[in-house]
Design a protein around this motif. Structure first.
Motif, PDB file in Angstrom:
ATOM      1  N   ASN A 125       2.876  -2.153   1.536  1.00 35.70           N
ATOM      2  CA  ASN A 125       3.792  -1.512   2.480  1.00 35.70           C
ATOM      3  C   ASN A 125       3.265  -1.646   3.903  1.00 35.70           C
ATOM      4  OD1 ASN A 125       5.531  -0.522   0.388  1.00 35.70           O
ATOM      5  ND2 ASN A 125       4.065   1.116   0.001  1.00 35.70           N
ATOM      6  N   PHE A 126       4.142  -1.341   4.856  1.00 34.78           N
ATOM      7  CA  PHE A 126       3.741  -1.316   6.257  1.00 34.78           C
ATOM      8  C   PHE A 126       4.370  -0.094   6.921  1.00 34.78           C
ATOM      9  CE2 PHE A 126       7.802  -3.461   6.300  1.00 34.78           C
ATOM     10  CZ  PHE A 126       8.408  -3.057   7.479  1.00 34.78           C
ATOM     11  N   GLN A 127       3.855   0.268   8.068  1.00 41.97           N
ATOM     12  CA  GLN A 127       4.358   1.418   8.805  1.00 41.97           C
ATOM     13  C   GLN A 127       5.344   0.948   9.862  1.00 41.97           C
ATOM     14  OE1 GLN A 127       3.006   4.210   7.673  1.00 41.97           O
ATOM     15  NE2 GLN A 127       3.849   5.810   9.000  1.00 41.97           N
ATOM     16  N   LYS A 128       6.580   1.453   9.786  1.00 44.24           N
ATOM     17  CA  LYS A 128       7.579   1.125  10.788  1.00 44.24           C
ATOM     18  C   LYS A 128       7.298   1.867  12.090  1.00 44.24           C
ATOM     19  CE  LYS A 128      11.308   0.230   7.459  1.00 44.24           C
ATOM     20  NZ  LYS A 128      12.683   0.587   7.041  1.00 44.24           N
ATOM     21  N   THR A 129       7.942   1.409  13.150  1.00 47.64           N
ATOM     22  CA  THR A 129       7.719   2.035  14.456  1.00 47.64           C
ATOM     23  C   THR A 129       8.160   3.489  14.482  1.00 47.64           C
ATOM     24  OG1 THR A 129       9.867   1.149  15.185  1.00 47.64           O
ATOM     25  CG2 THR A 129       7.903  -0.148  15.714  1.00 47.64           C
ATOM     26  N   ASP A 130       9.123   3.864  13.634  1.00 46.76           N
ATOM     27  CA  ASP A 130       9.579   5.250  13.592  1.00 46.76           C
ATOM     28  C   ASP A 130       8.743   6.106  12.638  1.00 46.76           C
ATOM     29  OD1 ASP A 130      10.370   4.340  11.127  1.00 46.76           O
ATOM     30  OD2 ASP A 130      12.508   4.736  11.393  1.00 46.76           O
TER      31      ASP A 130
ATOM     32  N   ALA B 154       8.336   5.594   9.430  1.00 42.79           N
ATOM     33  CA  ALA B 154       8.763   5.451   8.034  1.00 42.79           C
ATOM     34  C   ALA B 154       8.000   4.304   7.371  1.00 42.79           C
ATOM     35  CB  ALA B 154      10.265   5.202   7.966  1.00 42.79           C
ATOM     36  N   LYS B 155       7.984   4.337   6.047  1.00 37.38           N
ATOM     37  CA  LYS B 155       7.307   3.297   5.283  1.00 37.38           C
ATOM     38  C   LYS B 155       8.270   2.143   5.007  1.00 37.38           C
ATOM     39  CE  LYS B 155       4.663   4.673   1.952  1.00 37.38           C
ATOM     40  NZ  LYS B 155       4.222   5.203   0.629  1.00 37.38           N
ATOM     41  N   GLY B 156       7.815   0.929   5.221  1.00 35.87           N
ATOM     42  CA  GLY B 156       8.602  -0.263   4.910  1.00 35.87           C
ATOM     43  C   GLY B 156       7.888  -1.104   3.882  1.00 35.87           C
ATOM     44  N   SER B 157       8.602  -2.080   3.301  1.00 37.99           N
ATOM     45  CA  SER B 157       8.025  -2.916   2.250  1.00 37.99           C
ATOM     46  C   SER B 157       7.766  -4.325   2.763  1.00 37.99           C
ATOM     47  CB  SER B 157       8.962  -2.978   1.039  1.00 37.99           C
ATOM     48  OG  SER B 157       8.464  -3.889   0.077  1.00 37.99           O
ATOM     49  N   PHE B 158       6.506  -4.666   2.884  1.00 38.18           N
ATOM     50  CA  PHE B 158       6.145  -6.046   3.231  1.00 38.18           C
ATOM     51  C   PHE B 158       6.606  -6.998   2.142  1.00 38.18           C
ATOM     52  CE2 PHE B 158       2.869  -9.423   2.709  1.00 38.18           C
ATOM     53  CZ  PHE B 158       3.129 -10.139   3.867  1.00 38.18           C
ATOM     54  N   THR B 159       6.445  -6.581   0.885  1.00 37.75           N
ATOM     55  CA  THR B 159       6.819  -7.425  -0.250  1.00 37.75           C
ATOM     56  C   THR B 159       8.286  -7.812  -0.213  1.00 37.75           C
ATOM     57  OG1 THR B 159       5.057  -6.606  -1.698  1.00 37.75           O
ATOM     58  CG2 THR B 159       7.069  -7.417  -2.773  1.00 37.75           C
ATOM     59  N   TRP B 160       9.154  -6.885   0.148  1.00 38.62           N
ATOM     60  CA  TRP B 160      10.599  -7.121   0.106  1.00 38.62           C
ATOM     61  C   TRP B 160      11.180  -7.619   1.428  1.00 38.62           C
ATOM     62  CZ3 TRP B 160      13.871  -6.922  -4.111  1.00 38.62           C
ATOM     63  CH2 TRP B 160      13.284  -6.467  -5.299  1.00 38.62           C
ATOM     64  N   ASP B 161      10.394  -7.623   2.506  1.00 38.14           N
ATOM     65  CA  ASP B 161      10.924  -7.985   3.823  1.00 38.14           C
ATOM     66  C   ASP B 161      10.311  -9.244   4.415  1.00 38.14           C
ATOM     67  OD1 ASP B 161      12.518  -5.746   3.752  1.00 38.14           O
ATOM     68  OD2 ASP B 161      11.212  -4.509   5.010  1.00 38.14           O
ATOM     69  N   SER B 162       9.574 -10.007   3.626  1.00 33.58           N
ATOM     70  CA  SER B 162       8.790 -11.109   4.186  1.00 33.58           C
ATOM     71  C   SER B 162       9.534 -12.432   4.308  1.00 33.58           C
ATOM     72  CB  SER B 162       7.518 -11.318   3.344  1.00 33.58           C
ATOM     73  OG  SER B 162       6.629 -10.256   3.539  1.00 33.58           O
ATOM     74  N   TRP B 163      10.578 -12.618   3.497  1.00 37.08           N
ATOM     75  CA  TRP B 163      11.275 -13.920   3.516  1.00 37.08           C
ATOM     76  C   TRP B 163      12.475 -13.817   4.465  1.00 37.08           C
ATOM     77  CZ3 TRP B 163       9.170 -17.875   0.533  1.00 37.08           C
ATOM     78  CH2 TRP B 163       9.861 -19.086   0.550  1.00 37.08           C
TER      79      TRP B 163
ATOM     80  N   GLU C 229      -1.535  -8.707  10.838  1.00 39.93           N
ATOM     81  CA  GLU C 229      -2.532  -7.996  10.052  1.00 39.93           C
ATOM     82  C   GLU C 229      -2.581  -6.515  10.437  1.00 39.93           C
ATOM     83  OE1 GLU C 229      -7.260  -8.437   8.919  1.00 39.93           O
ATOM     84  OE2 GLU C 229      -6.010 -10.218   9.249  1.00 39.93           O
ATOM     85  N   ALA C 230      -2.269  -6.213  11.692  1.00 40.96           N
ATOM     86  CA  ALA C 230      -2.239  -4.821  12.127  1.00 40.96           C
ATOM     87  C   ALA C 230      -1.161  -4.033  11.388  1.00 40.96           C
ATOM     88  CB  ALA C 230      -2.002  -4.751  13.633  1.00 40.96           C
ATOM     89  N   ASP C 231      -0.032  -4.686  11.079  1.00 43.93           N
ATOM     90  CA  ASP C 231       1.037  -4.019  10.332  1.00 43.93           C
ATOM     91  C   ASP C 231       0.566  -3.606   8.949  1.00 43.93           C
ATOM     92  OD1 ASP C 231       3.026  -4.307  12.334  1.00 43.93           O
ATOM     93  OD2 ASP C 231       3.371  -6.380  11.715  1.00 43.93           O
ATOM     94  N   LEU C 232      -0.377  -4.364   8.387  1.00 40.11           N
ATOM     95  CA  LEU C 232      -0.854  -4.117   7.030  1.00 40.11           C
ATOM     96  C   LEU C 232      -2.266  -3.543   7.013  1.00 40.11           C
ATOM     97  CD1 LEU C 232       0.410  -7.340   5.191  1.00 40.11           C
ATOM     98  CD2 LEU C 232       1.554  -5.141   5.435  1.00 40.11           C
ATOM     99  N   ALA C 233      -2.653  -2.916   8.106  1.00 39.77           N
ATOM    100  CA  ALA C 233      -4.016  -2.393   8.206  1.00 39.77           C
ATOM    101  C   ALA C 233      -4.341  -1.433   7.072  1.00 39.77           C
ATOM    102  CB  ALA C 233      -4.215  -1.703   9.562  1.00 39.77           C
ATOM    103  N   ALA C 234      -3.410  -0.561   6.726  1.00 38.71           N
ATOM    104  CA  ALA C 234      -3.655   0.410   5.649  1.00 38.71           C
ATOM    105  C   ALA C 234      -3.818  -0.297   4.314  1.00 38.71           C
ATOM    106  CB  ALA C 234      -2.517   1.428   5.587  1.00 38.71           C
ATOM    107  N   ALA C 235      -2.994  -1.322   4.070  1.00 41.67           N
ATOM    108  CA  ALA C 235      -3.086  -2.062   2.809  1.00 41.67           C
ATOM    109  C   ALA C 235      -4.426  -2.790   2.702  1.00 41.67           C
ATOM    110  CB  ALA C 235      -1.929  -3.051   2.695  1.00 41.67           C
ATOM    111  N   PHE C 236      -4.863  -3.415   3.798  1.00 40.76           N
ATOM    112  CA  PHE C 236      -6.171  -4.073   3.794  1.00 40.76           C
ATOM    113  C   PHE C 236      -7.280  -3.058   3.507  1.00 40.76           C
ATOM    114  CE2 PHE C 236      -4.142  -7.688   5.918  1.00 40.76           C
ATOM    115  CZ  PHE C 236      -4.879  -8.764   5.447  1.00 40.76           C
TER     116      PHE C 236
END
Length: 378
Positions: free
Chosen positions: A74-79, A81-90, A97-104
């Motif tokens: 997942n990633f953190q949206k600007t508002d 809220a939680k977003g899905s990197f897995t479902w929004d990448s294509w 990498e900053a968007d996925l800092a928590a996942a890393f």
């Protein structure tokens, strides 16, 4: 011609049985014993964890029969809220990498122990993009996904090619189908396959790309090569995989997860599927020797197969499509025929939960998988 249904995770197609349209003299042999990897069971279902869940529940997950699982990021949206990197990448949104800092951070802090055969899921979604559009965001995201998998000491990525949102691999549904013929689109898709594989390897050299389906899907849909790839739902998947194989380097491997095996119960079914994947479907592969060098045969089994039609009983297990005994047999035969990976898919039963307990999962099913991994007594 006889036919059998192939059920995807959200839809049903009817396609022909795997039958040989061609008998090739190609050197399509099974891997030598010395080159085979130890067999592993992977969990992939509606209880799919994110990186935070893995970090918090790894101790319980290590106690299951599995060697690892499919997970998402997942990633953190600007508002906030939680977003899905897995479902929004294509698409056109390029992540950093900053968007996925928590996942890393989650993956680097998790002590996986024996539960280390984990695959980060990377989908072909939302797919609101044509093959001739700018693919720079998709490639950046593919590179980033591979870096995240590498940081988590994963074998690689679960590359889910299912058309959840848009008909990405259906030539008939492409934006410019009236002005660009099959060969034009196929060449462009092959290029994209090369680019995506190159991006994966830039992020993680020598990774394993675990496909829910490989060439086995367009082969079956095209009536074992008798029909045109231009006329089936996943026809463009073949040239896309051609491109991926062309770009593969070093130790990079591609697993055909063979989702068509969801309901298989017999040794003969798994053996026929392996034969089809290593020999019979070669007519739709651009470079058979390169394919056979890279491919690893896997199988998927759907634990609660047909639950929408027949339900899922936690009391009378004989009512389920797979009884525990049937699941044990199926998993054992799948492991016998697979090169390395067999994955267990489920929707109603959950192997883990936020309460650190399985849900609607009778203990005999866990026992069945443990027994399936043991050598069969003579």
């Amino acid at each position: 011609m006889s036919a059998h249904p192939i059920r995807f995770r959200h839809q049903l197609f009817t396609v022909p049985t795997l039958a040989a349209a061609f008998l090739l003299l190609a050197a399509a042999q099974t891997l030598p014993a010395a080159e085979r990897h130890a067999k592993k069971l992977i969990e992939f279902g509606w209880d799919e964890p994110d990186t935070a869940f893995l970090r918090a529940h790894i101790v319980e997950m290590q106690k299951t029969p599995f060697d690892g699982c499919v997970f998402h990021a997942n990633f953190q949206k600007t508002d906030g809220a939680k977003g899905s990197f897995t479902w929004d990448s294509w698409g056109t949104n390029a992540f950093t990498e900053a968007d996925l800092a928590a996942a890393f951070a989650d993956l680097r802090a998790t002590r996986f122990g024996r539960f280390r055969e984990n695959f980060l899921r990377f989908n072909t979604t939302p797919a609101k993009i044509d093959w001739f559009d700018d693919y720079s965001a998709v490639l950046q995201n593919a590179r980033l996904a591979a870096r995240l998998a590498r940081a988590g000491h994963c074998p690689g990525l679960l590359f889910d090619i299912e058309q959840y949102n848009e008909p990405l691999f259906d030539y008939r549904k492409q934006r410019d189908v009236k002005s660009k013929g099959w060969e034009v689109y196929a060449a462009q898709v092959r290029l994209r396959g090369r680019e995506v594989m190159k991006a994966f390897q830039e992020g993680y050299p020598g990774l394993t790309v675990f496909l829910t389906f490989g060439y086995s899907l367009p082969w079956v849909e095209s009536y074992s090569g008798k029909g045109s790839l231009a006329d089936v739902h996943y026809g463009l998947l073949a040239p896309f995989l051609d491109g991926m194989i062309e770009a593969a380097r070093g130790e990079t491997r591609i697993v055909d997860g063979h989702e068509t095996a969801y309901g298989y119960k017999t040794a003969a079914q798994f053996a026929a599927a392996r034969e089809g994947t290593t020999r019979r479907l070669l007519p739709i592969v651009r470079d058979p020797p390169a394919y056979l060098k890279r491919i690893s045969i896997g199988f998927g089994i759907w634990l609660d197969q047909d639950w929408r039609k027949n339900g899922w009983s936690t009391e009378d297990l004989s009512r389920n499509y797979f009884s525990p005994a049937a699941l044990e047999t199926s998993a054992r035969e799948a492991l016998n025929q697979a090169d390395e990976y067999v994955w267990i898919y489920s929707e109603t039963p959950r192997w883990w939960s936020a309460d650190s307990q399985p849900v609607k999962l009778p203990l005999p099913y866990e026992t069945a998988l443990r027994e399936a991994k043991l050598p069969k007594p003579r």
